[in-house]
Design a protein around this motif. Structure first.
Motif, PDB file in Angstrom:
ATOM      1  N   ARG A  23       0.761  -1.266   0.001  1.00 59.32           N
ATOM      2  CA  ARG A  23      -0.129   0.120   0.044  1.00 59.32           C
ATOM      3  C   ARG A  23       0.762   1.315  -0.139  1.00 59.32           C
ATOM      4  O   ARG A  23       0.586   2.309  -0.749  1.00 59.32           O
ATOM      5  N   THR A  25       4.173   1.503  -0.948  1.00 57.15           N
ATOM      6  CA  THR A  25       5.212   1.675  -1.993  1.00 57.15           C
ATOM      7  C   THR A  25       4.808   1.657  -3.415  1.00 57.15           C
ATOM      8  O   THR A  25       5.104   2.153  -4.221  1.00 57.15           O
ATOM      9  N   ARG A  26       3.452   0.948  -3.677  1.00 54.53           N
ATOM     10  CA  ARG A  26       3.128   0.705  -4.772  1.00 54.53           C
ATOM     11  C   ARG A  26       3.961  -0.376  -5.869  1.00 54.53           C
ATOM     12  O   ARG A  26       3.520  -0.390  -6.924  1.00 54.53           O
ATOM     13  N   ASP A  27       4.949  -0.920  -5.161  1.00 53.63           N
ATOM     14  CA  ASP A  27       5.979  -1.678  -6.043  1.00 53.63           C
ATOM     15  C   ASP A  27       6.274  -2.900  -5.118  1.00 53.63           C
ATOM     16  O   ASP A  27       6.507  -2.618  -3.981  1.00 53.63           O
ATOM     17  N   THR A  78       2.064   7.015  -1.668  1.00 51.00           N
ATOM     18  CA  THR A  78       1.105   6.081  -0.873  1.00 51.00           C
ATOM     19  C   THR A  78       0.091   5.569  -1.902  1.00 51.00           C
ATOM     20  O   THR A  78      -0.305   6.324  -2.888  1.00 51.00           O
ATOM     21  N   CYS A  79      -0.629   4.418  -1.661  1.00 50.14           N
ATOM     22  CA  CYS A  79      -1.547   4.020  -2.674  1.00 50.14           C
ATOM     23  C   CYS A  79      -2.146   3.170  -1.572  1.00 50.14           C
ATOM     24  O   CYS A  79      -1.821   2.449  -0.633  1.00 50.14           O
ATOM     25  N   THR A  80      -3.595   2.925  -2.104  1.00 49.85           N
ATOM     26  CA  THR A  80      -4.627   2.392  -0.921  1.00 49.85           C
ATOM     27  C   THR A  80      -5.071   0.989  -1.828  1.00 49.85           C
ATOM     28  O   THR A  80      -5.698   1.217  -2.840  1.00 49.85           O
ATOM     29  N   LEU A  81      -4.904   0.244  -1.113  1.00 45.73           N
ATOM     30  CA  LEU A  81      -5.508  -1.409  -1.853  1.00 45.73           C
ATOM     31  C   LEU A  81      -6.705  -1.480  -1.057  1.00 45.73           C
ATOM     32  O   LEU A  81      -6.811  -1.479  -0.168  1.00 45.73           O
TER      33      LEU A  81
END
Length: 158
Positions: A23, A25-27, A78-81
């Motif tokens: 979530r 790092t997105r990687d 950041t990224c939200t899953l």
């Protein structure tokens, strides 16, 4: 808390770090690095963990702080899953966790002294200039030693 008990908690709880690292790092590769840094920092600060504290929450806090302090500086966002996606990413494998934990400890202990001290200080949250002031080493050398230590650890642990 005894080392054996701490290691058991670290092994059993570390498996929950992957979805959160993804979530942040997105990687996948950056997530692995973040998890390794989190485990290293947890090991280095095991004496600061207090019985009765939520261990998973303690690890999450370390990870979040590492991400905010180190990874955002490098331009990650950041990224939200969705919860369902994060649940699908969870894989339980204590054998792999035990091997990873032991590998991290071994790799950290094998770092040459010139890299070990600046790297561990950096993981503990010291800024470059603070490490420079403490070790009386130029800032460029400190940055290089931290970079080389990370490179050695990646090669050793991977």
């Amino acid at each position: 808390m005894e080392k054996k008990e701490f290691d058991h908690l670290l092994t059993t709880q570390s498996k929950y770090l992957k979805p959160q690292a993804l979530r942040f790092t997105r990687d996948a590769d950056d997530a692995k690095d973040l998890i390794q840094d989190t485990l290293l920092k947890a090991i280095l600060n095991s004496d600061k963990f207090r019985d009765g504290t939520n261990f998973k929450g303690w690890l999450y806090t370390i990870m979040r702080n590492l991400f905010v302090n180190n990874y955002r500086k490098r331009g990650f966002h950041t990224c939200t899953l969705e919860n369902e996606e994060a649940t699908n990413l969870h894989v339980e494998n204590n054998g792999e966790s035990n091997m990873r934990l032991e590998g991290i400890r071994t790799a950290l202990n094998r770092l040459p002294r010139q890299y070990y001290k600046p790297f561990t200080m950096y993981l503990e949250g010291y800024k470059y200039h603070e490490i420079t002031d403490s070790l009386f080493i130029p800032i460029g050398t400190i940055k290089n030693r931290i970079h080389v230590a990370r490179k050695i650890l990646r090669q050793t642990i991977s």
